[in-house]
Each structure stands twice: as C-alpha cells, then as structure tokens.
Write a protein that holds these residues in place. Structure first.
Motif, short mmCIF file in Angstrom:
data_model
loop_
_atom_site.label_atom_id
_atom_site.label_comp_id
_atom_site.label_asym_id
_atom_site.label_seq_id
_atom_site.Cartn_x
_atom_site.Cartn_y
_atom_site.Cartn_z
N ILE B 267 45.14 41.77 32.25
CA ILE B 267 46.33 42.45 33.28
C ILE B 267 47.53 41.79 33.53
O ILE B 267 47.70 40.48 33.39
N ASP B 268 48.46 42.44 33.44
CA ASP B 268 49.80 42.06 33.44
C ASP B 268 50.07 41.63 35.05
O ASP B 268 50.12 42.40 35.86
N SER B 291 42.60 52.88 43.11
CA SER B 291 43.80 51.90 43.74
C SER B 291 45.13 52.28 43.26
O SER B 291 45.28 52.57 42.18
N GLU B 292 46.20 51.65 43.90
CA GLU B 292 47.49 51.59 43.48
C GLU B 292 47.91 50.41 43.83
O GLU B 292 47.35 49.53 44.64
N PRO B 293 49.11 49.83 43.37
CA PRO B 293 49.88 48.72 43.75
C PRO B 293 49.86 48.66 45.26
O PRO B 293 50.35 49.56 46.06
N SER B 296 45.52 45.43 45.93
CA SER B 296 44.61 44.53 45.52
C SER B 296 44.48 43.73 46.75
O SER B 296 45.24 43.42 47.73
N ILE B 313 41.54 43.99 41.89
CA ILE B 313 42.46 43.21 41.36
C ILE B 313 43.63 43.78 40.59
O ILE B 313 44.95 43.04 40.34
N GLY B 314 43.44 44.66 39.93
CA GLY B 314 44.49 45.52 39.26
C GLY B 314 43.77 46.88 39.02
O GLY B 314 42.68 47.35 39.18
N GLY B 315 44.59 47.63 38.24
CA GLY B 315 44.45 49.02 37.74
C GLY B 315 45.45 49.72 36.92
O GLY B 315 46.30 48.95 36.47
N ASN B 316 44.97 50.81 36.25
CA ASN B 316 45.85 51.54 35.78
C ASN B 316 45.93 53.11 36.45
O ASN B 316 45.00 53.64 36.33
N LEU B 321 42.15 54.42 37.01
CA LEU B 321 41.13 53.30 36.75
C LEU B 321 41.63 52.23 37.49
O LEU B 321 42.74 51.73 37.71
N TRP B 323 40.08 47.90 38.53
CA TRP B 323 39.21 46.85 38.12
C TRP B 323 38.95 45.77 39.18
O TRP B 323 39.91 45.48 40.03
#
Lengths: 74, 340
Positions: B267-268, B291-293, B296, B313-316, B321, B323
């Motif tokens: 994850i970046d 989810s989006e920014p 989290s 915690i994150g996604g694309n 997607l 995670w």
C-alpha cells in the motif's frame, strides 16, 4: 475440491515461487465454486518468463490484476 | 378499517410502547423486580433482558428493536403499518401482539438497519458515533471505526494509524479531532481526546495492522446504538461473504469478501512510501467502490451491521477494491475489547 487448509499450503508455495516478482501485489486464498483456490493479485501482467501454474497439488491458482493500493485517508 | 380508526389504533399502541419502554428502563435502572402482566411490557422486558444491561447508553439499543408504527393502505381499506429493523425472536413476539391488536389488518415489513440521512459523516457529531470524520490535526480526515476498551482506561476510539497517528508521525498525547481537518475540525473546539496507542507501521517489514487508539476526554460521549449496534467481533471470516461499512467519504456501502489471508499487499502511504501488509481481507464493492480516501479506519461488518469483521486501511477506487485488517487480530494486538 480443495479445502481451505490445502489452499493455505498451496498459497505458501505460490508465495515462494513469486518471491521478488515486481508485478505481484499480494497472494491470498479465495472461495471458488467448489472449495478454495489461491489468488494472486497483480499490479500488471506477469513477465513472459514467469508462468503461473493453473493448480498446485490440486488447488487452483488464479491471478487478477488489481493495480496499486493506496492508503485511504481523505 | 377506516383511516381514522387506523390512526387511533396507531396512537394507542405508540402510547403503550412508550409506557412499556419506561417500565423496562425503570426495571433496569432501579434493579427492581417488575411485575409483568401486560404482554406488551413482557415482550419489551424480554427484548431488553436479551441485551447486556450494565451501561445506560445501551438502553438506546431497544429503539432499534421496537417496531415503528404508521398507517398503511391495504386492499381492504386502512390498517396498521409495522416496520421492524431486525426479525429477532423477541421482536416477532412483539409484532404478533401488534398484529393481534389490529385484528390482522396490518402491513408488516422487515426494513433492515436504517441510517439517518439528516447529517453527513463529515459533520460534527456529539455524542460521537461510528462512521464519521475523524483525524489527527496533521491529517486530512479518516473514519471513526468503533469504540473499544482496555483495562483501567476510559473508552477509546479505534481508527487507522495513518488517520489518528499520521502514519507514525504523531506523538502519544496529541489531540484528535472530530470532524477531521478536511471537514473543518479545529483544536481545541473539536478535540475529542488524545492519541493513546499506536501499532507502528514498519517499512521493509510485513505489517499486520494499521491501527491506533484515541482515549476520549472527560465529557465526550459516544452513542453506541448509532447508527447501528455492533454486537460482537467475528473471529472467523471463512463463511462470511456479504459485508457493509460506514465511512466518512462514501457512507454506507456494500461489498463482498473476495480474498482472505492476503499476504504481501503493498500500500502506498504518503509519509512512509510502499508498505507491505500481511493477513488482509480483500473486499469488492457492489456496483461502486467499497471505500474511497477518507474511509480508512471504517469498520467492515456483515450486512446486518451487527458483527464487526475488519478495519479498512486502503484500496483501489478504480477497481472497486478495498483492503482491511481483521478486527479480531487488531484487538488482540492492542489488548482491547469492542465496547458495545
């Protein structure tokens, strides 16, 4: 039909096989129609020299391009 | 029945329900033996006793299990509308009673969890509730995941390390804001507590969590029943597919668990660079990103909203997607328990 435990064991083999391959972004296990499979997440397609087996010890192996992941702070 | 009769019946039963709730509250607060002779009160007491009772805020839970009443247009005229959020055994008992009172002229529907549309998750919430904007003053904003408790401490809020601790950059004791700075939260007016625990994110290692805690200050209250009740934490996600979450940016979304025990996901993270995580859950949004920014820290639940599963915690976003870290693992690391 692969059990969850066999999929875990196959996952470890796949992780070892793909260690250091830059296109890989995670290896996990996933449910399939009949039992469990290994899932390989990819940033982009694997290089031609790295051919992923379709199954390991009877456990299917599937790959999917998921792209990069980013932290989800706003 | 006629419309006027349906309205009268609704008003009478609402009064009965309210009286029943008062009786139950009295029973619990005063710890006195309640003589239950009215079947309606008996149903309410049964509902309430099925819940854990030793904290007063929990009494709000009752509200999600008592049916809402209205009038409904039926084929034969008018009747009583009964809307139930969860078809539990006790609420069924109550519905049977209400249908009997309406002489079977009733329209009953299970509507599932209802989320208020009055406010945005980016608003200021007091009491606090899950799914709203939160963050360290140096962070844009993330999501208030859930409330937890550790021995000998006040209630704490759980969210992501990169939301509450600015990805390891913050110091214990730093203020935490609700809403987060992107949503105009400012110290000290919007401070809800201070950073009390951080599971560090370590570059070059396989991390298993991105999580931190904020202990609530005196006088900052939380609403455990809003927007829905979290009853427990699922230890095993093997048989769970359909999930939901409440997040600061996207609100309530639904998804499906696609992958378990995902190792080696990178994850970046803006401060720390590429961070590797193990043991994650992958969720695919249904029809839109899960989810989006800004999401989290949000807790992933089953579709009923009752069972907590993981923390986003994150996604694309483009690929829908997300995670998440299993919540049971996170709580074990923090030696904390879900505060329900």
């Amino acid at each position: 039909m692969a059990t969850q435990q066999r999929a875990r064991e196959a996952k470890n083999q796949v992780k070892e096989f793909l260690r250091g391959v830059a296109e890989v972004n995670g290896v996990g296990i996933t449910r399939v129609d009949e039992g469990w499979a290994v899932r390989v997440n990819l940033l982009s397609a694997l290089p031609a020299r790295k051919v992923l087996p379709s199954a390991i010890d009877g456990v299917p192996v599937e790959a999917r391009i998921v792209g990069p992941a980013t932290a989800h702070a706003g | 029945m006629r419309l006027s009769s349906a309205r009268e019946l609704k008003a009478d039963l609402q009064a009965e329900l309210a009286a029943g709730e008062r009786s139950v509250v009295y029973d619990n607060v005063a710890s006195t033996a309640l003589r239950v002779t009215d079947p309606l009160v008996a149903s309410l007491v049964s509902l309430q006793r099925g819940l854990i009772l030793h904290r007063l805020p929990r009494l709000r839970r009752l509200a999600t299990q008592v049916p809402a009443l209205g009038v409904a247009k039926l084929a034969s005229g008018w009747g009583l509308a009964i809307r139930v959020q969860e078809p539990t055994g006790s609420s069924r008992e109550l519905v049977h009673y209400l249908v009997g009172k309406a002489a079977e002229e009733a329209d009953v529907k299970v509507v599932g969890p209802v989320i208020t549309h009055a406010g945005s998750p980016t608003d200021r919430y007091r009491p606090l509730q899950r799914g709203v904007s939160i963050g360290h003053p140096d962070v844009t904003a993330g999501t208030l995941g859930c409330f937890v408790q550790r021995p000998g401490r006040r209630i704490e809020v759980l969210s992501a390390n990169h939301v509450l601790a600015n990805a390891n950059q913050a110091r214990l004791g730093d203020p935490i804001l609700q809403p987060g700075t992107n949503d105009l939260g400012k110290a000290p007016d919007d401070t809800i507590g201070s950073l009390t625990a951080v599971v560090p994110i370590i570059p070059g290692h396989a991390n298993r969590a991105d999580v931190a805690l904020c202990e609530l200050s005196d006088g900052v209250e939380c609403d455990l029943g809003a927007p829905s009740i979290l009853a427990d934490v699922a230890e095993d996600l093997t048989d769970i597919s359909d999930v939901a979450k409440l997040g600061r940016t996207t609100g309530r979304t639904e998804g499906r668990i696609r992958v378990l025990e995902l190792d080696g996901l990178v994850i970046d993270e803006p401060h720390l660079g590429s961070i590797e995580f193990d043991g994650l859950v992958e969720i695919e949004g249904v029809g839109r990103p899960f989810s989006e920014p800004g999401d989290s820290g949000a807790v992933v639940t089953d579709r009923s909203g009752a069972h907590a599963l993981a923390i986003i915690i994150g996604g694309n976003t483009d690929r829908h997607l997300s995670w998440a870290t299993p919540l049971a693992d996170v709580l074990a690391m923090l030696e904390a328990q879900l505060y329900t």
